[in-house]
Design a protein around this motif. Sequence first.
Motif, PDB file in Angstrom:
ATOM      1  N   ARG A   1       0.826  -1.207   0.000  1.00 39.52           N
ATOM      2  CA  ARG A   1       0.000   0.000   0.000  1.00 39.52           C
ATOM      3  C   ARG A   1       0.858   1.254   0.000  1.00 39.52           C
ATOM      4  NH1 ARG A   1      -1.659   4.092   2.702  1.00 39.52           N
ATOM      5  NH2 ARG A   1      -0.305   3.604   4.456  1.00 39.52           N
ATOM      6  N   ALA A   2       1.909   1.260   0.825  1.00 39.13           N
ATOM      7  CA  ALA A   2       2.780   2.430   0.903  1.00 39.13           C
ATOM      8  C   ALA A   2       3.477   2.687  -0.430  1.00 39.13           C
ATOM      9  CB  ALA A   2       3.808   2.239   2.014  1.00 39.13           C
ATOM     10  N   LEU A   3       3.931   1.624  -1.079  1.00 38.81           N
ATOM     11  CA  LEU A   3       4.598   1.775  -2.377  1.00 38.81           C
ATOM     12  C   LEU A   3       3.638   2.292  -3.437  1.00 38.81           C
ATOM     13  CD1 LEU A   3       6.745  -1.500  -2.444  1.00 38.81           C
ATOM     14  CD2 LEU A   3       7.594   0.830  -2.217  1.00 38.81           C
ATOM     15  N   LEU A   4       2.428   1.711  -3.461  1.00 39.41           N
ATOM     16  CA  LEU A   4       1.450   2.121  -4.471  1.00 39.41           C
ATOM     17  C   LEU A   4       0.958   3.543  -4.218  1.00 39.41           C
ATOM     18  CD1 LEU A   4      -0.562  -1.206  -4.769  1.00 39.41           C
ATOM     19  CD2 LEU A   4       0.837  -0.153  -6.549  1.00 39.41           C
ATOM     20  N   GLU A   5       0.849   3.918  -2.954  1.00 39.13           N
ATOM     21  CA  GLU A   5       0.448   5.287  -2.634  1.00 39.13           C
ATOM     22  C   GLU A   5       1.480   6.276  -3.166  1.00 39.13           C
ATOM     23  OE1 GLU A   5      -1.076   7.884   1.209  1.00 39.13           O
ATOM     24  OE2 GLU A   5       0.286   6.199   1.513  1.00 39.13           O
ATOM     25  N   ARG A   6       2.748   5.935  -3.016  1.00 39.06           N
ATOM     26  CA  ARG A   6       3.812   6.804  -3.513  1.00 39.06           C
ATOM     27  C   ARG A   6       3.790   6.893  -5.036  1.00 39.06           C
ATOM     28  NH1 ARG A   6       9.443   4.254  -2.798  1.00 39.06           N
ATOM     29  NH2 ARG A   6       8.820   3.301  -4.769  1.00 39.06           N
ATOM     30  N   GLU A   7       3.609   5.751  -5.698  1.00 43.12           N
ATOM     31  CA  GLU A   7       3.701   5.721  -7.151  1.00 43.12           C
ATOM     32  C   GLU A   7       2.448   6.252  -7.848  1.00 43.12           C
ATOM     33  OE1 GLU A   7       6.448   5.199  -8.659  1.00 43.12           O
ATOM     34  OE2 GLU A   7       7.448   4.737  -6.768  1.00 43.12           O
ATOM     35  N   THR A   8       1.371   6.454  -7.101  1.00 44.85           N
ATOM     36  CA  THR A   8       0.151   7.017  -7.693  1.00 44.85           C
ATOM     37  C   THR A   8      -0.101   8.446  -7.213  1.00 44.85           C
ATOM     38  OG1 THR A   8      -1.209   6.031  -5.926  1.00 44.85           O
ATOM     39  CG2 THR A   8      -0.959   4.764  -7.956  1.00 44.85           C
ATOM     40  N   SER A   9       0.918   9.069  -6.616  1.00 45.47           N
ATOM     41  CA  SER A   9       0.734  10.429  -6.093  1.00 45.47           C
ATOM     42  C   SER A   9       0.422  11.428  -7.200  1.00 45.47           C
ATOM     43  CB  SER A   9       1.979  10.870  -5.320  1.00 45.47           C
ATOM     44  OG  SER A   9       3.114  10.897  -6.176  1.00 45.47           O
ATOM     45  N   HIS A  10       0.763  11.068  -8.450  1.00 48.18           N
ATOM     46  CA  HIS A  10       0.509  11.981  -9.572  1.00 48.18           C
ATOM     47  C   HIS A  10      -0.939  11.956 -10.021  1.00 48.18           C
ATOM     48  CE1 HIS A  10       1.000   8.057 -11.376  1.00 48.18           C
ATOM     49  NE2 HIS A  10       0.487   8.503 -12.501  1.00 48.18           N
ATOM     50  N   VAL A  11      -1.718  10.988  -9.547  1.00 50.03           N
ATOM     51  CA  VAL A  11      -3.121  10.875  -9.947  1.00 50.03           C
ATOM     52  C   VAL A  11      -3.941  11.805  -9.065  1.00 50.03           C
ATOM     53  CG1 VAL A  11      -5.069   9.327 -10.314  1.00 50.03           C
ATOM     54  CG2 VAL A  11      -2.737   8.487 -10.623  1.00 50.03           C
ATOM     55  N   ASP A  12      -4.377  12.901  -9.627  1.00 50.02           N
ATOM     56  CA  ASP A  12      -5.058  13.941  -8.855  1.00 50.02           C
ATOM     57  C   ASP A  12      -6.566  13.746  -8.889  1.00 50.02           C
ATOM     58  OD1 ASP A  12      -6.276  17.070  -9.165  1.00 50.02           O
ATOM     59  OD2 ASP A  12      -4.961  16.640  -7.476  1.00 50.02           O
ATOM     60  N   ALA A  13      -7.235  14.175  -7.828  1.00 44.71           N
ATOM     61  CA  ALA A  13      -8.687  14.016  -7.726  1.00 44.71           C
ATOM     62  C   ALA A  13      -9.434  14.754  -8.830  1.00 44.71           C
ATOM     63  CB  ALA A  13      -9.166  14.508  -6.362  1.00 44.71           C
ATOM     64  N   SER A  14      -8.830  15.799  -9.380  1.00 44.10           N
ATOM     65  CA  SER A  14      -9.519  16.612 -10.377  1.00 44.10           C
ATOM     66  C   SER A  14      -9.762  15.868 -11.685  1.00 44.10           C
ATOM     67  CB  SER A  14      -8.714  17.888 -10.660  1.00 44.10           C
ATOM     68  OG  SER A  14      -7.432  17.560 -11.193  1.00 44.10           O
ATOM     69  N   TYR A  15      -8.980  14.804 -11.959  1.00 42.91           N
ATOM     70  CA  TYR A  15      -9.221  14.059 -13.189  1.00 42.91           C
ATOM     71  C   TYR A  15      -9.355  12.556 -12.932  1.00 42.91           C
ATOM     72  CZ  TYR A  15      -4.148  13.099 -13.122  1.00 42.91           C
ATOM     73  OH  TYR A  15      -2.887  12.710 -12.770  1.00 42.91           O
ATOM     74  N   ARG A  16      -9.489  12.176 -11.691  1.00 43.87           N
ATOM     75  CA  ARG A  16      -9.655  10.776 -11.358  1.00 43.87           C
ATOM     76  C   ARG A  16     -11.034  10.280 -11.800  1.00 43.87           C
ATOM     77  NH1 ARG A  16      -9.600   9.961  -5.279  1.00 43.87           N
ATOM     78  NH2 ARG A  16      -7.796  11.312  -5.548  1.00 43.87           N
TER      79      ARG A  16
END
Length: 233
Positions: A202-217
């Motif tokens: 979870r920690a790794l995936l959270e870091r690697e998906t930090s670029h996915v912003d709520a505005s275009y999710r």
Amino acid sequence: MTEAQRWSDRQASLTENPQQGTNDMNIIAKSDLNFHGIQMQPVANLDEVWLTSSDIAKALGYASPKSVSTIYSRNSDEFTDAMSMVIKMKTNGINNNLREKSVRVFSLRGCHLIAMFATTSVAKKFRRWVLDILDGESTQSPVLAQFTEEELRDLCWLWKASSVMASKIEEVEPILRVAEHRLAGSYYSMPREYSRTINKARALLERETSHVDASYRNDNWGVLSDLRMGRIH
């Protein structure tokens, strides 16, 4: 080691060695964190870029860091430990004597969320500035270099499936134990043995998906709400 332990270790390091690591700061953190002529000063001794409420307030056009603190207080339930934390910093006091002070700091994702709630005229530009930095970091990510965004999203859903299954196994185990079922022992040990691996993923995936912003999710990225809060339904 849990996320909370990591933050605690970092705080201790920062308190004991306030200057250590300054010369090793990433080039982006040193020279490129300039928003409209305001030079941001990342907190030393932290692995990633973290900014103080004072710097964020200046960038957003607020007269006092209290404005940022108020925004955080009103919306604290939307921030994770990876977005905001309180650390001990040594600052100059009276007669230039060093004194220890508790300071709330924000990661880039935390800065972006603060700016989402801000109402100043430059808030939108600040959000874009933060996203540009996050996008730049994500392009250098060793994980993203190997996986497409769709594959990364599938891995997030795999994390959730694993978490749900571990949770359900833990719920069923007492029933099997009472029934003296042959699988009772396995059902007791599996969620406990796998929880550390699941949490690390979870920690790794959270870091690697930090670029996915709520505005275009979109709905396909709905799993991020659970991932970033560390929870499952």
